[in-house]
Design a protein around this motif. Sequence first.
Motif, short mmCIF file in Angstrom:
data_model
loop_
_atom_site.label_atom_id
_atom_site.label_comp_id
_atom_site.label_asym_id
_atom_site.label_seq_id
_atom_site.Cartn_x
_atom_site.Cartn_y
_atom_site.Cartn_z
N GLN A 1 0.82 -1.22 0.00
CA GLN A 1 0.00 0.00 0.00
C GLN A 1 0.85 1.26 0.00
O GLN A 1 0.44 2.30 -0.56
N ARG A 2 2.01 1.20 0.61
CA ARG A 2 2.84 2.39 0.76
C ARG A 2 3.78 2.64 -0.42
O ARG A 2 4.21 3.77 -0.64
N LEU A 3 4.11 1.60 -1.16
CA LEU A 3 5.04 1.77 -2.27
C LEU A 3 4.46 2.67 -3.35
O LEU A 3 3.26 2.69 -3.59
N THR A 4 5.34 3.41 -3.99
CA THR A 4 4.96 4.20 -5.15
C THR A 4 5.60 3.57 -6.39
O THR A 4 6.48 2.73 -6.29
N SER A 5 5.15 4.00 -7.55
CA SER A 5 5.63 3.39 -8.79
C SER A 5 7.12 3.62 -9.02
O SER A 5 7.76 2.88 -9.77
N ASP A 6 7.67 4.63 -8.36
CA ASP A 6 9.10 4.92 -8.56
C ASP A 6 9.96 4.42 -7.39
O ASP A 6 11.11 4.85 -7.23
N THR A 7 9.43 3.51 -6.58
CA THR A 7 10.23 2.89 -5.53
C THR A 7 11.04 1.75 -6.14
O THR A 7 10.48 0.88 -6.81
N ASP A 8 12.34 1.75 -5.94
CA ASP A 8 13.16 0.74 -6.61
C ASP A 8 14.16 0.03 -5.69
O ASP A 8 14.91 -0.84 -6.14
N ILE A 9 14.19 0.37 -4.38
CA ILE A 9 15.11 -0.27 -3.45
C ILE A 9 14.39 -0.61 -2.16
O ILE A 9 13.59 0.19 -1.66
N PHE A 10 14.66 -1.79 -1.63
CA PHE A 10 14.20 -2.16 -0.30
C PHE A 10 15.41 -2.51 0.56
O PHE A 10 16.27 -3.29 0.14
N TYR A 11 15.46 -1.94 1.76
CA TYR A 11 16.55 -2.21 2.70
C TYR A 11 16.10 -3.29 3.69
O TYR A 11 15.13 -3.10 4.43
N LEU A 12 16.82 -4.39 3.72
CA LEU A 12 16.56 -5.50 4.63
C LEU A 12 17.62 -5.53 5.72
O LEU A 12 18.82 -5.42 5.42
N ASP B 1 7.85 -8.82 -7.91
CA ASP B 1 6.57 -8.25 -8.35
C ASP B 1 6.62 -6.74 -8.46
O ASP B 1 5.89 -6.13 -9.26
N ASN B 2 7.48 -6.12 -7.66
CA ASN B 2 7.55 -4.65 -7.63
C ASN B 2 8.86 -4.11 -8.19
O ASN B 2 9.14 -2.91 -8.03
#
Length: 373
Positions: A148-159, A184-185
């Motif tokens: 729900q929070r992601l936007t179309s220009d989000t390209d990195i996730f920090y784990l 998927d994203n």
Amino acid sequence: MNYDFDEKINRRGTGSVKWDTYGNEYIPMFIADMDFKPSPQIVAALKDRTAHEVYGYTRPDRLLYETIANWFYQTYHYVLEESWIRLLPGIVPALAVAAHIAPGKAAANTPNYPMLLQGPVRAGKELILSPLKETNDYYEMDFADLEQRLTSDTDIFYLCNPHNPVGRVYQKDELAGLSRFAQDNDLLVIADEIHCELVFDRPHIPFLTVDEYAKQHSITLMSPSKTYNIPGLGMAFAIIPNPDLRKKFAQISYALPHPGFFGLEACKAAYGNSGQWRDELVAYLQSNRDYLEEELTQRFPKAKFTHVEGTYLQWIDFRPYGIKDPHGRLLHEAKIALSDGRDFGLDGYVRLNFGCRRELLAEALQRIGSVIQ
């Protein structure tokens, strides 16, 4: 045990961030370093290098890369190609540098390691925060919330895994779920796995080993600094199997200095010759964890706290006692310096470092009990 983790070592007056930030009357349990000597093999390697008496620029040798690859295979039963490894002076600068590898926004969970949260922001990137889902003091990644929070220009996730501060060691199905979500994203995963050997209940699983997408769309950050208690030596590395991604990372990280020769020598001694010391350390830390859980339950029955699966960091919620600022109160009244939950993204919490001798941990709990009843 062959190693004495109950030895009392005076670290005051050494420039220690942990022991010289506050006065002599304080017990410091905030910053994540331990009060133990490193393995004798590491100490011997540093003494041997010091004895040379010339300390010029040093090129990493082939043995270093072989040692890291061999350690990775022995620990995780996964073949690591030496060309995937890029040496770093530390993980914190890499967290900021990695933000430049893609142009869009980044995302991360909260609570989380403050430097992980600050890295992309200080690199000029907008950071989307998704709270971990907490059920009975057990935290999980919440992919529905993140979606729900992601936007179309989000390209990195920090784990962060093992997770600092909640102590989770994510299981295979959770990491596979993250890989599917990332695919998927169209997300690149930056995995901070610095506490990877400090696990108690189950083995650590490096994210890059989960599946092919994880392998080709991740940057894994590791270091011997936490496990072997050598954070002051400045030695870390990135593992990047994807050659295009590796090239990009090399380009944007060109200004980062190489680790110094002390860090290189310590890394070889840690991963090559310190296995028994590490195993005994982990056993000692696990006994500290178990003691701490029992004491927290008995002394502070209304407090909430996580079961630490990995790291030596205990996440505690003192809000049920009606205390809005437990960090400040314990600092001033009990002379206990803990980490403030607000730095990790949550009010009313503290993080306690139990990487210390048992006697000191017991004294700290006694002091906390004099304030919180």
